[in-house]
Design a protein around this motif. Structure first.
Motif, mmCIF file in Angstrom:
data_model
loop_
_atom_site.group_PDB
_atom_site.id
_atom_site.type_symbol
_atom_site.label_atom_id
_atom_site.label_comp_id
_atom_site.label_asym_id
_atom_site.label_seq_id
_atom_site.Cartn_x
_atom_site.Cartn_y
_atom_site.Cartn_z
ATOM 1 N N UNK A 187 0.807 -1.229 0.000
ATOM 2 C CA UNK A 187 0.000 0.000 0.000
ATOM 3 C C UNK A 187 0.846 1.288 0.000
ATOM 4 N N UNK A 188 2.033 1.210 -0.616
ATOM 5 C CA UNK A 188 2.851 2.425 -0.755
ATOM 6 C C UNK A 188 2.292 3.240 -1.923
ATOM 7 N N UNK A 189 2.248 4.562 -1.776
ATOM 8 C CA UNK A 189 1.716 5.418 -2.834
ATOM 9 C C UNK A 189 2.571 5.320 -4.097
ATOM 10 N N UNK A 190 1.889 5.099 -5.230
ATOM 11 C CA UNK A 190 2.547 5.145 -6.533
ATOM 12 C C UNK A 190 1.816 6.221 -7.342
ATOM 13 N N UNK A 191 2.581 7.191 -7.830
ATOM 14 C CA UNK A 191 1.983 8.324 -8.544
ATOM 15 C C UNK A 191 1.917 8.031 -10.042
ATOM 16 N N UNK A 192 0.755 8.289 -10.644
ATOM 17 C CA UNK A 192 0.641 8.088 -12.095
ATOM 18 C C UNK A 192 1.125 9.330 -12.844
ATOM 19 N N UNK A 193 1.016 9.307 -14.176
ATOM 20 C CA UNK A 193 1.584 10.410 -14.964
ATOM 21 C C UNK A 193 0.837 11.728 -14.769
ATOM 22 N N UNK A 194 -0.324 11.659 -14.120
ATOM 23 C CA UNK A 194 -1.041 12.915 -13.801
ATOM 24 C C UNK A 194 -0.715 13.383 -12.380
ATOM 25 N N UNK A 195 0.179 12.660 -11.704
ATOM 26 C CA UNK A 195 0.572 13.052 -10.347
ATOM 27 C C UNK A 195 -0.420 12.604 -9.297
ATOM 28 N N UNK A 196 -1.322 11.664 -9.676
ATOM 29 C CA UNK A 196 -2.328 11.171 -8.711
ATOM 30 C C UNK A 196 -1.816 9.877 -8.075
ATOM 31 N N UNK A 197 -1.818 9.820 -6.732
ATOM 32 C CA UNK A 197 -1.294 8.618 -6.077
ATOM 33 C C UNK A 197 -2.341 7.519 -5.917
ATOM 34 N N UNK A 198 -1.858 6.305 -5.992
ATOM 35 C CA UNK A 198 -2.709 5.155 -5.670
ATOM 36 C C UNK A 198 -1.900 4.282 -4.709
ATOM 37 N N UNK A 199 -2.565 3.777 -3.659
ATOM 38 C CA UNK A 199 -1.837 2.978 -2.659
ATOM 39 C C UNK A 199 -1.753 1.536 -3.142
ATOM 40 N N UNK A 200 -0.852 1.279 -4.040
ATOM 41 C CA UNK A 200 -0.796 -0.039 -4.666
ATOM 42 C C UNK A 200 0.636 -0.568 -4.776
ATOM 43 N N UNK A 201 1.608 0.113 -4.180
ATOM 44 C CA UNK A 201 2.999 -0.267 -4.416
ATOM 45 C C UNK A 201 3.699 -0.916 -3.231
ATOM 46 N N UNK A 202 4.904 -1.384 -3.520
ATOM 47 C CA UNK A 202 5.820 -1.916 -2.500
ATOM 48 C C UNK A 202 7.143 -1.182 -2.675
ATOM 49 N N UNK A 203 7.778 -0.836 -1.573
ATOM 50 C CA UNK A 203 9.068 -0.162 -1.655
ATOM 51 C C UNK A 203 10.072 -1.010 -2.432
ATOM 52 N N UNK A 204 10.959 -0.357 -3.167
ATOM 53 C CA UNK A 204 11.846 -1.098 -4.073
ATOM 54 C C UNK A 204 12.822 -2.009 -3.331
ATOM 55 N N UNK A 205 13.300 -1.572 -2.189
ATOM 56 C CA UNK A 205 14.180 -2.416 -1.373
ATOM 57 C C UNK A 205 13.380 -3.590 -0.800
ATOM 58 N N UNK A 206 12.232 -3.291 -0.220
ATOM 59 C CA UNK A 206 11.408 -4.343 0.405
ATOM 60 C C UNK A 206 11.003 -5.401 -0.624
ATOM 61 N N UNK A 207 10.686 -4.958 -1.825
ATOM 62 C CA UNK A 207 10.240 -5.904 -2.863
ATOM 63 C C UNK A 207 11.313 -6.959 -3.143
ATOM 64 N N UNK A 208 12.576 -6.532 -3.196
ATOM 65 C CA UNK A 208 13.668 -7.490 -3.483
ATOM 66 C C UNK A 208 13.832 -8.492 -2.339
#
Ligand code: SF4
Length: 328
Positions: free
Chosen positions: A126-147
């Motif tokens: 649920x990390x915020x990921x911003x789309x090309x319009x600058x709108x965030x969606x809580x759908x991500x994982x931190x890049x370090x944590x993901x690995x």
């Protein structure tokens, strides 16, 4: 820092220090982008008495320094980039992924990992990921944590925010100890008898999550000659850890408590049996926390020892000093 040992419960099956990875800011280290920290009292105080922490700050590790420009995740939630908030030309995606891969290769000794929530580097979900319009969606994982998570699918992982929830807190620490016992089993040399004993010892713990999976895993272990033992063990622990990752319910705990009561039926007089039964029922109705019927059962099994129950992890899955079952 204390150097505690995995010596919980009736099952002193491992005697090495249990090590847990942690986002460094949660221990109070001033490594955040603004030069501050996010010290968690539960982690830095309560858990520190029972585990040895191995701290990581991926953003400092890749040379971003402190203080530094904040970063955020941008793009597609499965393959986002970590870009500077003020300077989007700053792209630290690759260094964070590379550092995550490097750490993932070095942490086979860890029995758990606690990540800082919401972080574009350390957030577990649920990390915020911003789309090309600058709108965030809580759908991500931190890049370090993901690995880390990708390389260690069995490793118990949690975020500090979720550890405020009593069920998730108990569940995470329980899984850490199960995983530590599993590592101790492998370190001592995997054997058929060791694997069967591990399954037996975890019977009621597993039943508090799923009786179906308990039976399925029993079937998996029914014929240990049909495939290489290491392959069977891999299938076993993968299914076990996956099943334990969902917290046990009050209904399933009640079922297990009643099973355990059954072992005392011949030893207790009718007044004690009724008292214990009513206590379990009161727990089922939510009038008592889990620690109450558990403590009563422990008392009765001290007076009337039962070898099969003495080895059950369920009655003592983690240190009582953590009081994890006082709020369940
Ligand atoms: S969340 Fe991770 S990257 Fe950010 S300060 Fe904490 S340890 Fe460092």
């Amino acid at each position: 820092m204390n150097m505690p040992h995995c010596n919980t419960g009736a099952n002193d099956m491992c005697d090495t220090t249990i090590q847990i990875g942690v986002s460094a800011c949660l221990l109070g280290r001033k490594v955040r982008f603004d030069g501050g920290h996010k010290r968690s009292r539960f982690i830095a105080d309560a858990l520190a008495d029972h585990f040895e922490f191995v701290a990581f700050c991926p953003e400092v590790a890749i040379g971003m320094g402190t203080p530094r420009q904040p970063i955020r995740l941008v793009g597609d939630d499965r393959h986002p980039q970590a870009l500077g908030v003020k300077t989007p030309e700053l792209d630290v995606s690759q260094p964070l992924r590379s550092y995550g891969k490097k750490v993932a290769g070095d942490i086979h000794h860890l029995c758990g990992f606690i990540f800082k929530k919401d972080s574009p580097s350390c957030g577990m979900e649920r990390v915020k990921v911003y789309n090309d319009k600058g709108i965030p969606e809580r759908s991500g994982t931190g890049l370090f944590a993901r690995e880390i998570i990708k390389a260690h699918p069995l490793l118990p992982v949690e975020e500090e925010g979720r550890l405020n929830d009593a069920d998730l807190r108990d569940n995470f620490i329980t899984r850490v100890y199960v995983y530590a016992r599993w590592k101790a089993l492998l370190a001592g040399g995997l054997s058929k008898s060791g694997l069967l004993k591990f399954h037996t010892d975890h019977k009621y713990l597993l039943m508090s999550h799923s009786t179906v999976v308990y039976k399925q895993l029993g079937q998996l272990l029914a014929d240990l000659s049909r495939a290489p033992l290491a392959d069977i063990a891999d299938s076993y622990i993968a299914r076990l850890m996956q099943t334990l990752s969902k917290p046990a319910t009050r209904k399933r705990h009640t079922n297990v408590l009643q099973h355990l009561l059954g072992y005392l039926k011949r030893d207790l007089d009718s007044a004690h049996r009724t008292d214990l039964n009513e206590t379990i029922e009161a727990y089922r109705r939510g009038e008592f926390p889990l620690v109450v019927p558990i403590r009563m059962l422990q008392h009765h099994f001290i007076v009337h020892p039962h070898p099969y129950i003495n080895q059950q992890v369920y009655l003592d899955p983690h240190p009582q000093a953590l009081q994890l079952r006082n709020r369940l």
